[in-house]
Design a protein around this motif. Sequence first.
Motif, PDB file in Angstrom:
ATOM      1  N   GLY A  63      38.153  36.588  33.861  1.00  0.00           N
ATOM      2  CA  GLY A  63      37.592  37.673  33.062  1.00  0.00           C
ATOM      3  C   GLY A  63      36.748  38.672  33.824  1.00  0.00           C
ATOM      4  O   GLY A  63      36.248  39.628  33.233  1.00  0.00           O
ATOM      5  N   GLU A  64      36.582  38.477  35.131  1.00  0.00           N
ATOM      6  CA  GLU A  64      35.774  39.399  35.939  1.00  0.00           C
ATOM      7  C   GLU A  64      36.651  40.102  36.962  1.00  0.00           C
ATOM      8  O   GLU A  64      37.455  39.467  37.646  1.00  0.00           O
ATOM      9  N   ILE A  65      36.486  41.418  37.072  1.00  0.00           N
ATOM     10  CA  ILE A  65      37.249  42.177  38.061  1.00  0.00           C
ATOM     11  C   ILE A  65      36.378  42.461  39.272  1.00  0.00           C
ATOM     12  O   ILE A  65      35.213  42.847  39.156  1.00  0.00           O
ATOM     13  N   THR A  66      36.956  42.247  40.458  1.00  0.00           N
ATOM     14  CA  THR A  66      36.230  42.405  41.719  1.00  0.00           C
ATOM     15  C   THR A  66      37.071  43.232  42.679  1.00  0.00           C
ATOM     16  O   THR A  66      38.278  43.008  42.804  1.00  0.00           O
ATOM     17  N   GLN A  67      36.438  44.176  43.352  1.00  0.00           N
ATOM     18  CA  GLN A  67      37.107  44.884  44.443  1.00  0.00           C
ATOM     19  C   GLN A  67      37.026  44.001  45.675  1.00  0.00           C
ATOM     20  O   GLN A  67      35.953  43.757  46.223  1.00  0.00           O
ATOM     21  N   VAL A  68      38.167  43.485  46.117  1.00  0.00           N
ATOM     22  CA  VAL A  68      38.199  42.541  47.239  1.00  0.00           C
ATOM     23  C   VAL A  68      38.042  43.273  48.571  1.00  0.00           C
ATOM     24  O   VAL A  68      37.352  42.807  49.473  1.00  0.00           O
ATOM     25  N   SER A 116      42.420  52.822  50.198  1.00  0.00           N
ATOM     26  CA  SER A 116      43.175  52.216  49.114  1.00  0.00           C
ATOM     27  C   SER A 116      42.575  50.835  48.861  1.00  0.00           C
ATOM     28  O   SER A 116      41.873  50.302  49.724  1.00  0.00           O
ATOM     29  N   ARG A 117      42.857  50.244  47.692  1.00  0.00           N
ATOM     30  CA  ARG A 117      42.070  49.069  47.308  1.00  0.00           C
ATOM     31  C   ARG A 117      42.916  47.929  46.756  1.00  0.00           C
ATOM     32  O   ARG A 117      43.990  48.143  46.193  1.00  0.00           O
ATOM     33  N   ASP A 147      45.279  34.390  38.041  1.00  0.00           N
ATOM     34  CA  ASP A 147      44.802  35.545  38.797  1.00  0.00           C
ATOM     35  C   ASP A 147      45.734  36.746  38.592  1.00  0.00           C
ATOM     36  O   ASP A 147      46.961  36.593  38.468  1.00  0.00           O
ATOM     37  N   ARG A 148      45.125  37.953  38.603  1.00  0.00           N
ATOM     38  CA  ARG A 148      45.891  39.196  38.542  1.00  0.00           C
ATOM     39  C   ARG A 148      45.356  40.134  39.620  1.00  0.00           C
ATOM     40  O   ARG A 148      44.155  40.432  39.658  1.00  0.00           O
ATOM     41  N   PHE A 149      46.235  40.566  40.499  1.00  0.00           N
ATOM     42  CA  PHE A 149      45.873  41.522  41.540  1.00  0.00           C
ATOM     43  C   PHE A 149      46.300  42.923  41.131  1.00  0.00           C
ATOM     44  O   PHE A 149      47.370  43.116  40.541  1.00  0.00           O
ATOM     45  N   VAL A 150      45.474  43.904  41.468  1.00  0.00           N
ATOM     46  CA  VAL A 150      45.846  45.312  41.383  1.00  0.00           C
ATOM     47  C   VAL A 150      45.700  45.890  42.785  1.00  0.00           C
ATOM     48  O   VAL A 150      44.621  45.818  43.386  1.00  0.00           O
ATOM     49  N   ILE A 151      46.779  46.450  43.308  1.00  0.00           N
ATOM     50  CA  ILE A 151      46.793  47.083  44.624  1.00  0.00           C
ATOM     51  C   ILE A 151      47.100  48.550  44.378  1.00  0.00           C
ATOM     52  O   ILE A 151      48.113  48.868  43.736  1.00  0.00           O
ATOM     53  N   CYS A 152      46.243  49.450  44.846  1.00  0.00           N
ATOM     54  CA  CYS A 152      46.408  50.845  44.423  1.00  0.00           C
ATOM     55  C   CYS A 152      45.895  51.831  45.470  1.00  0.00           C
ATOM     56  O   CYS A 152      45.022  51.522  46.278  1.00  0.00           O
ATOM     57  N   SER A 153      46.459  53.040  45.423  1.00  0.00           N
ATOM     58  CA  SER A 153      45.934  54.153  46.203  1.00  0.00           C
ATOM     59  C   SER A 153      44.760  54.766  45.453  1.00  0.00           C
ATOM     60  O   SER A 153      44.523  54.467  44.276  1.00  0.00           O
ATOM     61  N   ASP A 154      44.008  55.653  46.129  1.00  0.00           N
ATOM     62  CA  ASP A 154      42.827  56.207  45.484  1.00  0.00           C
ATOM     63  C   ASP A 154      43.168  57.229  44.408  1.00  0.00           C
ATOM     64  O   ASP A 154      42.289  57.696  43.687  1.00  0.00           O
TER      65      ASP A 154
END
Length: 257
Positions: free
Chosen positions: A139-144, A131-132, A197-204
């Motif tokens: 303006g840039e999205i990054t997988q932390v 999960s991520r 900042d905007r976080f997205v926390i999600c399952s696969d």
Amino acid sequence: MPEVTTRTRTVSLPGGEVVLSWAEVTDTGRRREANQDAVLASYPLYVVADGMGGHIGGEIASASTIDRLRGVVEAGGVSPKTIEKAIGRAVKDIISHPETTDDGTGTTLTGVFLDATENPPHWVTLNIGDSRVYLLRDGEITQVTTDHSVVQELMASGRLSPEEAENHPYGNVITRAVGPSESVKPDYVRLDVVDGDRFVICSDGLTKELTDYGIRHFLDENRDPSDAVQAMLHAALENGGRDNVTIIVLDVARPSD
């Protein structure tokens, strides 16, 4: 479509107030009989767990982990130490449950919490499994987070390209999970608290159906977290909904900045 609402909390921190807004949604998807995902979005901890193993084992694993972490939030003092103690208790819960076995039973766990005990305060991401946590900043999205998966290890070693990883037969095989087979600790990443900042926390279940660009698109198109999670869920279902889908969108605002 599940009913979704945005919640808001103003937090007084050294250096000024921070306004947090968030919404979460979880859905069985279109091909699964049961939802083995679980979610907790309660200040200061925002986490998603994606269970696996047997017809009911994964549901027990994810629910046990989230229940133990909910206890940490209610008691106060969320930290790596208290999170790891909760994970240890969840593992005991999973082992002792009559409907689980150690044959593949377990759960991912990923998310963020706000650590206000230090000056300056900071976010801490935690991760076990695939999960991520994503961060949209400037303006840039990054997988932390970094996936704990066979495919990620093959990519890191240069034996697999991102394009080949898309349809790899071991795409669902993870190398670390909360479960009865071993004791695990999350990976942690520390992040500054930044206005906008905007976080997205999600399952696969989301990332199987949406690319990083797609996630960013729906964030850009939907300023309210509840609108954003609903738009992403709708898109994931329309794209196939092959797995359970769980999403948290968490927005950060510093009015004094």
